[in-house]
Design a protein around this motif. Structure first.
Motif, PDB file in Angstrom:
ATOM      1  N   MET A 111       0.835  -1.197   0.000  1.00  0.00           N
ATOM      2  CA  MET A 111       0.000   0.000   0.000  1.00  0.00           C
ATOM      3  C   MET A 111       0.875   1.255   0.000  1.00  0.00           C
ATOM      4  O   MET A 111       1.951   1.262   0.597  1.00  0.00           O
ATOM      5  N   PRO A 112       0.431   2.324  -0.651  1.00  0.00           N
ATOM      6  CA  PRO A 112       1.158   3.595  -0.545  1.00  0.00           C
ATOM      7  C   PRO A 112       1.240   4.036   0.911  1.00  0.00           C
ATOM      8  O   PRO A 112       0.288   3.837   1.684  1.00  0.00           O
ATOM      9  N   ARG A 113       2.341   4.621   1.293  1.00  0.00           N
ATOM     10  CA  ARG A 113       2.517   5.035   2.684  1.00  0.00           C
ATOM     11  C   ARG A 113       1.435   6.023   3.114  1.00  0.00           C
ATOM     12  O   ARG A 113       0.962   5.992   4.248  1.00  0.00           O
ATOM     13  N   ARG A 114       1.064   6.910   2.224  1.00  0.00           N
ATOM     14  CA  ARG A 114       0.033   7.891   2.561  1.00  0.00           C
ATOM     15  C   ARG A 114      -1.281   7.200   2.915  1.00  0.00           C
ATOM     16  O   ARG A 114      -1.948   7.559   3.893  1.00  0.00           O
ATOM     17  N   THR A 115      -1.674   6.195   2.136  1.00  0.00           N
ATOM     18  CA  THR A 115      -2.913   5.461   2.399  1.00  0.00           C
ATOM     19  C   THR A 115      -2.845   4.753   3.746  1.00  0.00           C
ATOM     20  O   THR A 115      -3.809   4.766   4.528  1.00  0.00           O
ATOM     21  N   PHE A 154       1.124   3.224  11.986  1.00  0.00           N
ATOM     22  CA  PHE A 154       1.439   4.636  11.747  1.00  0.00           C
ATOM     23  C   PHE A 154       2.889   4.930  12.093  1.00  0.00           C
ATOM     24  O   PHE A 154       3.616   5.563  11.323  1.00  0.00           O
ATOM     25  N   TRP A 155       3.324   4.476  13.274  1.00  0.00           N
ATOM     26  CA  TRP A 155       4.666   4.812  13.741  1.00  0.00           C
ATOM     27  C   TRP A 155       5.736   4.259  12.808  1.00  0.00           C
ATOM     28  O   TRP A 155       6.702   4.943  12.468  1.00  0.00           O
ATOM     29  N   ALA A 156       5.573   2.994  12.363  1.00  0.00           N
ATOM     30  CA  ALA A 156       6.573   2.376  11.494  1.00  0.00           C
ATOM     31  C   ALA A 156       6.655   3.078  10.146  1.00  0.00           C
ATOM     32  O   ALA A 156       7.741   3.422   9.666  1.00  0.00           O
ATOM     33  N   VAL A 157       5.508   3.317   9.527  1.00  0.00           N
ATOM     34  CA  VAL A 157       5.495   3.948   8.212  1.00  0.00           C
ATOM     35  C   VAL A 157       5.946   5.407   8.303  1.00  0.00           C
ATOM     36  O   VAL A 157       6.688   5.898   7.444  1.00  0.00           O
ATOM     37  N   ALA A 158       5.534   6.105   9.348  1.00  0.00           N
ATOM     38  CA  ALA A 158       5.950   7.499   9.514  1.00  0.00           C
ATOM     39  C   ALA A 158       7.463   7.607   9.685  1.00  0.00           C
ATOM     40  O   ALA A 158       8.093   8.533   9.163  1.00  0.00           O
ATOM     41  N   SER A 159       8.054   6.678  10.391  1.00  0.00           N
ATOM     42  CA  SER A 159       9.502   6.710  10.603  1.00  0.00           C
ATOM     43  C   SER A 159      10.258   6.552   9.292  1.00  0.00           C
ATOM     44  O   SER A 159      11.226   7.264   9.025  1.00  0.00           O
ATOM     45  N   VAL A 160       9.821   5.611   8.452  1.00  0.00           N
ATOM     46  CA  VAL A 160      10.491   5.411   7.166  1.00  0.00           C
ATOM     47  C   VAL A 160      10.261   6.600   6.249  1.00  0.00           C
ATOM     48  O   VAL A 160      11.178   7.061   5.562  1.00  0.00           O
ATOM     49  N   LEU A 179      -4.475  16.582   6.875  1.00  0.00           N
ATOM     50  CA  LEU A 179      -3.111  17.099   6.969  1.00  0.00           C
ATOM     51  C   LEU A 179      -2.109  16.077   6.439  1.00  0.00           C
ATOM     52  O   LEU A 179      -1.210  16.407   5.649  1.00  0.00           O
ATOM     53  N   ILE A 180      -2.268  14.822   6.869  1.00  0.00           N
ATOM     54  CA  ILE A 180      -1.391  13.758   6.400  1.00  0.00           C
ATOM     55  C   ILE A 180      -1.597  13.509   4.905  1.00  0.00           C
ATOM     56  O   ILE A 180      -0.638  13.351   4.139  1.00  0.00           O
ATOM     57  N   ALA A 181      -2.852  13.478   4.475  1.00  0.00           N
ATOM     58  CA  ALA A 181      -3.153  13.216   3.066  1.00  0.00           C
ATOM     59  C   ALA A 181      -2.553  14.281   2.151  1.00  0.00           C
ATOM     60  O   ALA A 181      -2.146  13.986   1.022  1.00  0.00           O
ATOM     61  N   ARG A 182      -2.469  15.499   2.632  1.00  0.00           N
ATOM     62  CA  ARG A 182      -1.960  16.586   1.788  1.00  0.00           C
ATOM     63  C   ARG A 182      -0.435  16.588   1.695  1.00  0.00           C
ATOM     64  O   ARG A 182       0.127  16.830   0.622  1.00  0.00           O
ATOM     65  N   HIS A 183       0.246  16.322   2.804  1.00  0.00           N
ATOM     66  CA  HIS A 183       1.688  16.536   2.844  1.00  0.00           C
ATOM     67  C   HIS A 183       2.531  15.281   2.623  1.00  0.00           C
ATOM     68  O   HIS A 183       3.703  15.391   2.273  1.00  0.00           O
ATOM     69  N   ASP A 194       5.477   7.684  -2.987  1.00  0.00           N
ATOM     70  CA  ASP A 194       6.785   7.458  -3.615  1.00  0.00           C
ATOM     71  C   ASP A 194       6.641   6.553  -4.822  1.00  0.00           C
ATOM     72  O   ASP A 194       5.877   5.600  -4.825  1.00  0.00           O
ATOM     73  N   ASP A 195       7.452   6.834  -5.842  1.00  0.00           N
ATOM     74  CA  ASP A 195       7.400   6.024  -7.055  1.00  0.00           C
ATOM     75  C   ASP A 195       7.780   4.569  -6.785  1.00  0.00           C
ATOM     76  O   ASP A 195       7.214   3.645  -7.370  1.00  0.00           O
ATOM     77  N   ASP A 196       8.760   4.353  -5.897  1.00  0.00           N
ATOM     78  CA  ASP A 196       9.245   2.996  -5.678  1.00  0.00           C
ATOM     79  C   ASP A 196       8.271   2.155  -4.869  1.00  0.00           C
ATOM     80  O   ASP A 196       8.470   0.966  -4.713  1.00  0.00           O
ATOM     81  N   GLU A 197       7.190   2.749  -4.367  1.00  0.00           N
ATOM     82  CA  GLU A 197       6.228   1.956  -3.628  1.00  0.00           C
ATOM     83  C   GLU A 197       5.454   1.011  -4.545  1.00  0.00           C
ATOM     84  O   GLU A 197       4.808   0.081  -4.084  1.00  0.00           O
ATOM     85  N   GLN A 198       5.518   1.228  -5.894  1.00  0.00           N
ATOM     86  CA  GLN A 198       4.863   0.330  -6.820  1.00  0.00           C
ATOM     87  C   GLN A 198       5.641  -0.972  -6.984  1.00  0.00           C
ATOM     88  O   GLN A 198       5.133  -1.934  -7.538  1.00  0.00           O
ATOM     89  N   GLN A 199       6.894  -0.997  -6.561  1.00  0.00           N
ATOM     90  CA  GLN A 199       7.736  -2.170  -6.718  1.00  0.00           C
ATOM     91  C   GLN A 199       8.321  -2.569  -5.362  1.00  0.00           C
ATOM     92  O   GLN A 199       9.501  -2.350  -5.079  1.00  0.00           O
ATOM     93  N   PRO A 200       7.499  -3.132  -4.487  1.00  0.00           N
ATOM     94  CA  PRO A 200       7.982  -3.492  -3.158  1.00  0.00           C
ATOM     95  C   PRO A 200       9.012  -4.608  -3.212  1.00  0.00           C
ATOM     96  O   PRO A 200       9.022  -5.422  -4.129  1.00  0.00           O
ATOM     97  N   VAL A 201       9.872  -4.626  -2.217  1.00  0.00           N
ATOM     98  CA  VAL A 201      10.863  -5.688  -2.110  1.00  0.00           C
ATOM     99  C   VAL A 201      10.128  -7.005  -1.871  1.00  0.00           C
ATOM    100  O   VAL A 201       9.146  -7.051  -1.126  1.00  0.00           O
ATOM    101  N   PRO A 202      10.561  -8.102  -2.499  1.00  0.00           N
ATOM    102  CA  PRO A 202       9.901  -9.395  -2.272  1.00  0.00           C
ATOM    103  C   PRO A 202       9.857  -9.748  -0.792  1.00  0.00           C
ATOM    104  O   PRO A 202      10.791  -9.451  -0.036  1.00  0.00           O
ATOM    105  N   LEU A 203       8.765 -10.402  -0.398  1.00  0.00           N
ATOM    106  CA  LEU A 203       8.576 -10.746   1.008  1.00  0.00           C
ATOM    107  C   LEU A 203       9.734 -11.591   1.530  1.00  0.00           C
ATOM    108  O   LEU A 203      10.200 -11.393   2.655  1.00  0.00           O
ATOM    109  N   ARG A 204      10.208 -12.536   0.716  1.00  0.00           N
ATOM    110  CA  ARG A 204      11.313 -13.388   1.160  1.00  0.00           C
ATOM    111  C   ARG A 204      12.558 -12.563   1.460  1.00  0.00           C
ATOM    112  O   ARG A 204      13.275 -12.832   2.422  1.00  0.00           O
ATOM    113  N   SER A 205      12.817 -11.538   0.659  1.00  0.00           N
ATOM    114  CA  SER A 205      13.985 -10.681   0.893  1.00  0.00           C
ATOM    115  C   SER A 205      13.821  -9.880   2.177  1.00  0.00           C
ATOM    116  O   SER A 205      14.775  -9.697   2.935  1.00  0.00           O
ATOM    117  N   GLU A 206      12.599  -9.380   2.418  1.00  0.00           N
ATOM    118  CA  GLU A 206      12.360  -8.622   3.646  1.00  0.00           C
ATOM    119  C   GLU A 206      12.558  -9.494   4.877  1.00  0.00           C
ATOM    120  O   GLU A 206      13.201  -9.089   5.844  1.00  0.00           O
TER     121      GLU A 206
END
Length: 410
Positions: A87-91, A130-136, A195-199, A203-215
């Motif tokens: 999912m996109p980080r914003r979503t 929220f905390w994990a995604v916001a940190s990244v 506020l979060i939705a606007r700012h 990211d472009d690279d969110e369309q190509q997530p790292v494979p689950l096995r690699s993570e």
């Protein structure tokens, strides 16, 4: 070790830092979100007597509202990091705020202690996500040379909760009802959605997530698990005391209940200052910072055990605990991002889980100590023991780092 050795770009398109040294606006926006998250985790600490009286449970039992939230974060942060990886980080951030608001509405209207525990557990899942995604998102926006500083600012949003959110919640609970702060947190979370939705940009690279096995493979890093151990013990040591700070101040130090919110403000101001400056120091000297914080926190907690019957020293030590106790957290989070390699979100989620595992174990043990012969001093004794354990992983990480550099490895 220099600042650009501490962290690496997260993903293929990590931006470079602002040449003026200023952090991007989005980092401050994310700090607003973490303000709400930490407020809800510990607002209960200032309301324990009121909650216990209304629900007809003991103060130690009411403390389970903190423990169960921490357990929810332990399970929820890594689980949600994996479930929302495509999912996109914003979503993800927006959905987390909506679930957060609904959970607080349930607490605000619920009359069953079991229902409140369940609502807190579910809310913790949203908070962990929220905390994990916001940190990244913050580390990406700030660039590799300012990662710890960005995480320090995001963490400072959480520490600001101790300056404003938790004390204001305690005041509101004393003046009206303990349910009021939960209504307010639900409303603020919904207000933060646009506020979060606007700012927060997609990211472009969110369309190509790292494979689950690699993570999942990135989780094999021994240095990552040492960092996670340090996250658990440093937070568990401090928050086992903070969770039961009200009985320590009133029953042991002899302060009037009206002074408790003011002491919480002092702790919060110290935490805010310590987190911001800890992040700055950690970009340049991460290992020195983590070791020094662990040692000094242990000393402060030991002094609190010995001087708890003296009001003024107790208040000063609580403020000092805020200044020092959590100041290494942004450094540890930045190290978790680095050692997780291709899985930065999961790495941060694991660090969030580790922080709250320490909180759950610490607050649970502190609650038992509160009901033991140690009485109100029991949580401080538990905290001292847990905090001292932080020296083991932090020193080990520094030794491993030195050996790797001697062997020509990063």
């Amino acid at each position: 070790m220099t600042s650009d050795q501490l962290t690496r770009p997260v993903g293929p398109a990590a931006p470079t830092a602002d040449p003026t040294g200023r952090l991007p606006l989005v980092v401050y926006v994310l700090a607003v979100g973490t303000f709400l998250m930490l407020t809800t985790e510990f607002v209960v600490a200032g309301l324990l007597p009121e909650i216990a009286g209304d629900l007809q449970v003991s103060v130690a039992q009411a403390g389970l509202l903190i423990t169960v939230f921490a357990v929810g974060m332990v399970v929820g942060a890594p689980t949600m990091a994996l479930l929302t990886r495509r999912m996109p980080r914003r979503t993800t951030l927006v959905l987390a705020l909506v679930v957060f608001a609904v959970g607080h509405l349930v607490v605000a209207v619920g009359s069953s202690f079991a229902l409140l525990l369940a609502a807190r557990f579910v809310t913790a899942f949203a908070t962990g996500a929220f905390w994990a995604v916001a940190s990244v998102a913050a580390t990406r926006a700030a660039g590799p040379g300012s990662s710890a500083r960005a995480l320090g600012l995001v963490g400072a949003g959480g520490m600001l909760a101790n300056v404003l959110g938790v004390p204001l919640g305690a005041f509101a609970g004393q003046l009206s009802t303990w349910r009021g702060p939960f209504w307010a947190l639900a409303a603020l979370a919904l207000a933060a959605v646009p506020l979060i939705a606007r700012h927060v940009q997609r990211d472009d690279d969110e369309q190509q997530p790292v494979p689950l096995r690699s993570e999942l493979g990135a989780m094999r890093s021994g240095r990552l698990w040492l960092v996670l151990a340090a996250c658990a013990t440093t937070t568990g040591g401090v928050l086992s005391v903070y969770s039961f700070i009200s009985p320590l101040l009133t029953d042991r130090a002899g302060l009037a209940p009206s002074w408790v919110p003011l002491v919480l403000v002092g702790f919060g101001v110290g935490s805010l200052v310590g987190t911001v400056h800890g992040g700055r120091l950690g970009d340049a000297r991460p290992h020195t910072t983590t070791i020094a914080v662990a040692a000094s926190t242990t000393v402060v907690l030991l002094a609190l055990c010995l001087l708890a019957t003296h009001p003024l020293p107790t208040v000063l030590l609580v403020v000092l605990l805020g200044l020092l106790g959590l100041s290494a957290n942004p450094v540890l989070s930045a190290l978790a991002v680095r050692f997780a390699g291709v899985a930065p979100t999961l790495g941060v989620a694991m660090s969030v889980a580790a922080y709250d595992l320490g909180t759950a174990i610490g607050s649970g043990a502190a609650g038992s100590a509160l009901d033991s012969g140690l009485g109100a001093t029991g949580p401080a004794v538990v905290g001292t023991g847990i905090a001292s354990l932080t020296l083991v992983p932090t020193i080990t990480i520094a030794v491993v780092r030195r050996r790797r550099l001697a062997g020509g490895r990063p």
